[in-house]
Structures are given as structure tokens and as C-alpha cells.
Design an enzyme around this catalytic site. Sequence first.
Site, PDB file in Angstrom:
ATOM      1  N   GLU A  75       0.813  -1.222   0.000  1.00 42.07           N
ATOM      2  CA  GLU A  75       0.000   0.000   0.000  1.00 42.07           C
ATOM      3  C   GLU A  75       0.846   1.273   0.000  1.00 42.07           C
ATOM      4  O   GLU A  75       0.366   2.342   0.370  1.00 42.07           O
ATOM      5  CB  GLU A  75      -0.942   0.013   1.202  1.00 42.07           C
ATOM      6  CG  GLU A  75      -1.940  -1.114   1.256  1.00 42.07           C
ATOM      7  CD  GLU A  75      -2.950  -1.106   0.122  1.00 42.07           C
ATOM      8  OE1 GLU A  75      -2.813  -0.324  -0.842  1.00 42.07           O
ATOM      9  OE2 GLU A  75      -3.886  -1.916   0.204  1.00 42.07           O
ATOM     10  N   HIS A  94      -2.475   2.290   8.829  1.00 44.18           N
ATOM     11  CA  HIS A  94      -3.535   1.630   8.068  1.00 44.18           C
ATOM     12  C   HIS A  94      -3.846   0.315   8.764  1.00 44.18           C
ATOM     13  O   HIS A  94      -2.924  -0.442   9.088  1.00 44.18           O
ATOM     14  CB  HIS A  94      -3.063   1.403   6.634  1.00 44.18           C
ATOM     15  CG  HIS A  94      -3.908   0.434   5.871  1.00 44.18           C
ATOM     16  ND1 HIS A  94      -5.267   0.612   5.690  1.00 44.18           N
ATOM     17  CD2 HIS A  94      -3.597  -0.725   5.242  1.00 44.18           C
ATOM     18  CE1 HIS A  94      -5.740  -0.394   4.988  1.00 44.18           C
ATOM     19  NE2 HIS A  94      -4.756  -1.222   4.703  1.00 44.18           N
ATOM     20  N   HIS A  96      -6.796  -3.138   9.333  1.00 40.92           N
ATOM     21  CA  HIS A  96      -7.991  -3.903   8.969  1.00 40.92           C
ATOM     22  C   HIS A  96      -8.716  -4.237  10.267  1.00 40.92           C
ATOM     23  O   HIS A  96      -9.003  -5.399  10.548  1.00 40.92           O
ATOM     24  CB  HIS A  96      -7.615  -5.200   8.241  1.00 40.92           C
ATOM     25  CG  HIS A  96      -6.880  -4.998   6.951  1.00 40.92           C
ATOM     26  ND1 HIS A  96      -6.460  -6.040   6.179  1.00 40.92           N
ATOM     27  CD2 HIS A  96      -6.514  -3.869   6.291  1.00 40.92           C
ATOM     28  CE1 HIS A  96      -5.833  -5.573   5.093  1.00 40.92           C
ATOM     29  NE2 HIS A  96      -5.856  -4.245   5.148  1.00 40.92           N
ATOM     30  N   TYR A 115     -20.630  12.889  19.126  1.00 37.87           N
ATOM     31  CA  TYR A 115     -19.840  14.117  18.860  1.00 37.87           C
ATOM     32  C   TYR A 115     -18.370  13.834  18.608  1.00 37.87           C
ATOM     33  O   TYR A 115     -17.675  14.609  17.942  1.00 37.87           O
ATOM     34  CB  TYR A 115     -20.014  15.131  19.999  1.00 37.87           C
ATOM     35  CG  TYR A 115     -19.207  14.837  21.235  1.00 37.87           C
ATOM     36  CD1 TYR A 115     -19.728  14.058  22.263  1.00 37.87           C
ATOM     37  CD2 TYR A 115     -17.911  15.314  21.361  1.00 37.87           C
ATOM     38  CE1 TYR A 115     -18.971  13.762  23.387  1.00 37.87           C
ATOM     39  CE2 TYR A 115     -17.144  15.025  22.481  1.00 37.87           C
ATOM     40  CZ  TYR A 115     -17.680  14.254  23.492  1.00 37.87           C
ATOM     41  OH  TYR A 115     -16.925  13.958  24.600  1.00 37.87           O
ATOM     42  N   HIS A 157     -12.251  -3.239   2.910  1.00 36.37           N
ATOM     43  CA  HIS A 157     -10.812  -3.291   3.147  1.00 36.37           C
ATOM     44  C   HIS A 157     -10.440  -2.914   4.593  1.00 36.37           C
ATOM     45  O   HIS A 157     -10.064  -3.788   5.356  1.00 36.37           O
ATOM     46  CB  HIS A 157     -10.121  -2.373   2.116  1.00 36.37           C
ATOM     47  CG  HIS A 157      -8.641  -2.420   2.143  1.00 36.37           C
ATOM     48  ND1 HIS A 157      -7.868  -2.050   1.069  1.00 36.37           N
ATOM     49  CD2 HIS A 157      -7.774  -2.762   3.132  1.00 36.37           C
ATOM     50  CE1 HIS A 157      -6.584  -2.201   1.377  1.00 36.37           C
ATOM     51  NE2 HIS A 157      -6.509  -2.620   2.622  1.00 36.37           N
ATOM     52  N   TYR A 210      -9.750  23.824  22.048  1.00 37.59           N
ATOM     53  CA  TYR A 210      -9.217  23.146  23.227  1.00 37.59           C
ATOM     54  C   TYR A 210      -8.271  22.011  22.880  1.00 37.59           C
ATOM     55  O   TYR A 210      -7.764  21.361  23.766  1.00 37.59           O
ATOM     56  CB  TYR A 210     -10.372  22.619  24.107  1.00 37.59           C
ATOM     57  CG  TYR A 210     -11.299  23.697  24.550  1.00 37.59           C
ATOM     58  CD1 TYR A 210     -10.818  24.762  25.317  1.00 37.59           C
ATOM     59  CD2 TYR A 210     -12.642  23.688  24.213  1.00 37.59           C
ATOM     60  CE1 TYR A 210     -11.668  25.773  25.726  1.00 37.59           C
ATOM     61  CE2 TYR A 210     -13.494  24.681  24.619  1.00 37.59           C
ATOM     62  CZ  TYR A 210     -13.008  25.734  25.373  1.00 37.59           C
ATOM     63  OH  TYR A 210     -13.847  26.724  25.774  1.00 37.59           O
TER      64      TYR A 210
END
Length: 213
Positions: A75, A94, A96, A115, A157, A210
Site C-alpha cells: 500500500e 492503516h 484492517h 460528537y 478493506h 481546546y
Amino acid sequence: MDEDDALLREDIVATALRMIAVGLNRGTSGNVSARIAGGFLVTPSGLACEATRPEDIVAVAQDGTARGARLPSSEWRFHRDIYAARPEVTAIVHAHSPFATTLACLGRSIPAFHYMIAVGGGNDIRCAPYATFGTQELSDYAVTALEARKACLLANHGMIALGASLAQALALAVEVEALAEQYWRALQIGEPNLLPDAEMAVVLEKFRTYGQH
Ligand SMILES: [Zn+2]
């Protein structure tokens, strides 16, 4: 390899191991990178994290040329393209991870059901369309899904999280996985109430003022 790179290599290995320890990755899936002058360092292809040593980490130049005993993660293209598109990003993880990948397999972005979705930089965490792993097409989709965001899902993926440090990128990946799990749980018993854009604008402003939680 200069001394800074040597420390960064150790930090990349430690981050990859931490991803296994916190349940974000298993076996050889997932990868970690950090920006260096002219390119980035990335975990090697197809090597289990537990077996990866600092010298196995591969240096990839921005033109895609790799330097090292190992081949870079398959990748490497999206790592390269994210660094090119996002000057503020210095680390990428990255994974999975189970819950983020579950939602990604349904092609579902994570909306503002909580939130804390603001940790990703906006009012949702987008799911990039599917493309074969390692392709330029997947990289292009990822860069687009990450526009004005620090994390995205990749359909069928997994997920990507960005940071200004390896610790930040890893912490964000953990947070995204937690949000994916909460959203998945909420979907089991109904349709979660989504926060309106106006409220998310307030939350995003508070996060900016913040700092991160
Ligand atoms: Zn992957």
C-alpha cells in the site's frame, strides 16, 4: 541511514506492534509509515509485525523508488500520495480493524452519531469506494475521502488514520475503531440519532480551541 531515521524506524516498529496489542491488526495486515526528507519510511510487505526489525523498514522516495532489503508495503502508493497531498501529515497508520472493516464492507461512512466523530476533522468519517489493494485507483479514492479529514474507511478493506506524529496517528486509529464499534452496536437496535451540522460545527470549533481530547 542517519540517526534520526534509526530512531524513527524503531518508533515505526513499536507502533506496528502496538497496533497488534490493541487489536487493530492481526498477522501481516495493516501498515505504518512516517515522513522523512524526500519521502517516507514504511513497514515492509508481507512480514509479520513481531518479526519486523528496524532494518526491515523500507525508505520510499516521493517518486516511488524504494531503498532497503525488503519490499515496501503493497500500500506504499496511498502513503506516498497522502504525504504529497497533505503537508501537515507526518505519520500514517492503516488497519484492517474489526469494526471499522465491518462498516467498510457495507460501504458505510460513519455519520455524526456521536460528537467524538469530530476527532476525524469533520462531521463524518467517509468510506472511500472499493478498488484493488495496492493500486493507484485505491490511493486516489483514499486521498479524496480524506479531504479535510484525518481518517477514512476503505470499502471492503479497512481504515486509514493520519497524524502529526506516529502516536497521534495510532491514537486516532484507536478512536476511529471505537467509534465504528459504537456505531455498529447502535445499529443493532435501531437507527442512531444523528447530530445536526450546526451542533457538529460547535463541537468542531471546541476541538480546534481546546485541542484533541
Ligand atoms: Zn490493507
